[in-house]
Design a protein around this motif. Sequence first.
Motif, PDB file in Angstrom:
ATOM      1  N   GLU A  16       0.984  -1.128  -0.085  1.00  0.00           N
ATOM      2  CA  GLU A  16      -0.092  -0.005  -0.021  1.00  0.00           C
ATOM      3  C   GLU A  16       0.857   1.221   0.032  1.00  0.00           C
ATOM      4  N   LEU A  17       0.399   2.296  -0.522  1.00  0.00           N
ATOM      5  CA  LEU A  17       0.997   3.436  -0.680  1.00  0.00           C
ATOM      6  C   LEU A  17       0.277   4.685  -0.774  1.00  0.00           C
ATOM      7  N   LEU A  18       0.857   5.594  -0.037  1.00  0.00           N
ATOM      8  CA  LEU A  18       0.252   6.994  -0.273  1.00  0.00           C
ATOM      9  C   LEU A  18       0.665   7.723  -1.330  1.00  0.00           C
ATOM     10  N   VAL A  19      -0.271   8.044  -2.357  1.00  0.00           N
ATOM     11  CA  VAL A  19       0.468   8.653  -3.411  1.00  0.00           C
ATOM     12  C   VAL A  19      -0.276   9.700  -4.078  1.00  0.00           C
ATOM     13  N   SER A  20       0.065  10.655  -4.623  1.00  0.00           N
ATOM     14  CA  SER A  20      -0.622  11.658  -5.370  1.00  0.00           C
ATOM     15  C   SER A  20      -1.326  11.228  -6.685  1.00  0.00           C
ATOM     16  N   HIS A  21      -2.302  11.589  -6.949  1.00  0.00           N
ATOM     17  CA  HIS A  21      -2.986  10.971  -8.298  1.00  0.00           C
ATOM     18  C   HIS A  21      -2.194  11.029  -9.659  1.00  0.00           C
ATOM     19  N   LYS A  22      -1.476  11.979  -9.709  1.00  0.00           N
ATOM     20  CA  LYS A  22      -0.766  12.421 -10.836  1.00  0.00           C
ATOM     21  C   LYS A  22       0.671  11.300 -11.065  1.00  0.00           C
ATOM     22  N   HIS A  23       0.919  10.740  -9.835  1.00  0.00           N
ATOM     23  CA  HIS A  23       1.856   9.996  -9.756  1.00  0.00           C
ATOM     24  C   HIS A  23       1.498   8.334  -9.353  1.00  0.00           C
ATOM     25  N   ALA A  24       0.072   8.126  -9.622  1.00  0.00           N
ATOM     26  CA  ALA A  24      -0.355   6.714  -9.161  1.00  0.00           C
ATOM     27  C   ALA A  24       0.059   5.907 -10.232  1.00  0.00           C
ATOM     28  N   ASP A  25       0.276   6.258 -11.323  1.00  0.00           N
ATOM     29  CA  ASP A  25       0.748   4.997 -12.364  1.00  0.00           C
ATOM     30  C   ASP A  25       2.157   5.124 -12.784  1.00  0.00           C
ATOM     31  N   ASP A  26       3.051   5.785 -11.763  1.00  0.00           N
ATOM     32  CA  ASP A  26       4.571   5.896 -12.069  1.00  0.00           C
ATOM     33  C   ASP A  26       4.922   5.416 -10.646  1.00  0.00           C
ATOM     34  N   ILE A  27       4.816   4.132 -10.269  1.00  0.00           N
ATOM     35  CA  ILE A  27       5.361   3.451  -9.034  1.00  0.00           C
ATOM     36  C   ILE A  27       6.099   2.338  -9.337  1.00  0.00           C
ATOM     37  N   VAL A  28       6.960   2.060  -8.529  1.00  0.00           N
ATOM     38  CA  VAL A  28       7.934   0.945  -8.615  1.00  0.00           C
ATOM     39  C   VAL A  28       7.573  -0.078  -7.247  1.00  0.00           C
ATOM     40  N   CYS A  29       7.907  -1.200  -7.426  1.00  0.00           N
ATOM     41  CA  CYS A  29       7.684  -2.038  -6.246  1.00  0.00           C
ATOM     42  C   CYS A  29       8.474  -1.683  -4.920  1.00  0.00           C
ATOM     43  N   MET A  30       8.048  -1.448  -3.753  1.00  0.00           N
ATOM     44  CA  MET A  30       8.658  -1.312  -2.441  1.00  0.00           C
ATOM     45  C   MET A  30       9.777  -2.310  -2.289  1.00  0.00           C
ATOM     46  N   LYS A  31       9.496  -3.390  -2.593  1.00  0.00           N
ATOM     47  CA  LYS A  31      10.308  -4.646  -2.264  1.00  0.00           C
ATOM     48  C   LYS A  31      11.416  -4.794  -3.204  1.00  0.00           C
ATOM     49  N   CYS A  32      11.178  -4.969  -4.467  1.00  0.00           N
ATOM     50  CA  CYS A  32      12.266  -5.564  -5.504  1.00  0.00           C
ATOM     51  C   CYS A  32      12.366  -4.408  -6.475  1.00  0.00           C
ATOM     52  N   HIS A  33      11.634  -3.280  -6.325  1.00  0.00           N
ATOM     53  CA  HIS A  33      11.950  -1.858  -7.197  1.00  0.00           C
ATOM     54  C   HIS A  33      11.621  -2.276  -8.759  1.00  0.00           C
ATOM     55  N   SER A  34      10.801  -3.487  -9.060  1.00  0.00           N
ATOM     56  CA  SER A  34      10.194  -3.656 -10.143  1.00  0.00           C
ATOM     57  C   SER A  34       9.056  -2.494 -10.856  1.00  0.00           C
ATOM     58  N   GLU A  35       9.178  -2.373 -11.815  1.00  0.00           N
ATOM     59  CA  GLU A  35       8.058  -1.286 -12.645  1.00  0.00           C
ATOM     60  C   GLU A  35       6.774  -2.294 -12.729  1.00  0.00           C
ATOM     61  N   LYS A  36       6.767  -3.557 -12.772  1.00  0.00           N
ATOM     62  CA  LYS A  36       5.694  -4.361 -13.011  1.00  0.00           C
ATOM     63  C   LYS A  36       4.803  -4.338 -11.830  1.00  0.00           C
ATOM     64  N   VAL A  37       4.346  -3.210 -11.603  1.00  0.00           N
ATOM     65  CA  VAL A  37       3.235  -3.224 -10.599  1.00  0.00           C
ATOM     66  C   VAL A  37       2.052  -2.740 -11.116  1.00  0.00           C
ATOM     67  N   ARG A  38       0.671  -3.077 -10.695  1.00  0.00           N
ATOM     68  CA  ARG A  38      -0.152  -2.564 -11.285  1.00  0.00           C
ATOM     69  C   ARG A  38      -1.095  -2.009 -10.068  1.00  0.00           C
ATOM     70  N   ARG A  39      -1.860  -1.247 -10.336  1.00  0.00           N
ATOM     71  CA  ARG A  39      -2.804  -0.288  -9.224  1.00  0.00           C
ATOM     72  C   ARG A  39      -4.182  -1.353  -8.919  1.00  0.00           C
ATOM     73  N   LEU A  40      -4.305  -1.486  -7.695  1.00  0.00           N
ATOM     74  CA  LEU A  40      -5.671  -2.397  -7.285  1.00  0.00           C
ATOM     75  C   LEU A  40      -6.279  -1.234  -6.925  1.00  0.00           C
ATOM     76  N   LEU A  41      -7.705  -1.455  -6.697  1.00  0.00           N
ATOM     77  CA  LEU A  41      -8.853  -0.440  -6.211  1.00  0.00           C
ATOM     78  C   LEU A  41      -8.240  -0.032  -4.895  1.00  0.00           C
TER      79      LEU A  41
END
Length: 76
Positions: A16-41
Amino acid sequence: MPLYEYYCSNCQSKFELLVSHKHADDIVCMKCHSEKVRRLLSVFAAPRSDVATADGSDSAPSMGSCGCGGGGCGCH
Ligand SMILES: [Zn+2]
């Protein structure tokens, strides 16, 4: 800021991450730093999201039920 839940398809973990909306699709995994993350509801809506969207997303029980303050989570 809305709280988003993300799922990493690289290490198969959710976080889970607190993030502003404009950055919501520019996230990397907190554990492995992969960019293969998708936002859930939003986690606020997650427990009932399947029910809320089953009969049409426009008929959500009440505005703001997801806790995003309106539109931030994309469930409106
Ligand atoms: Zn990961």
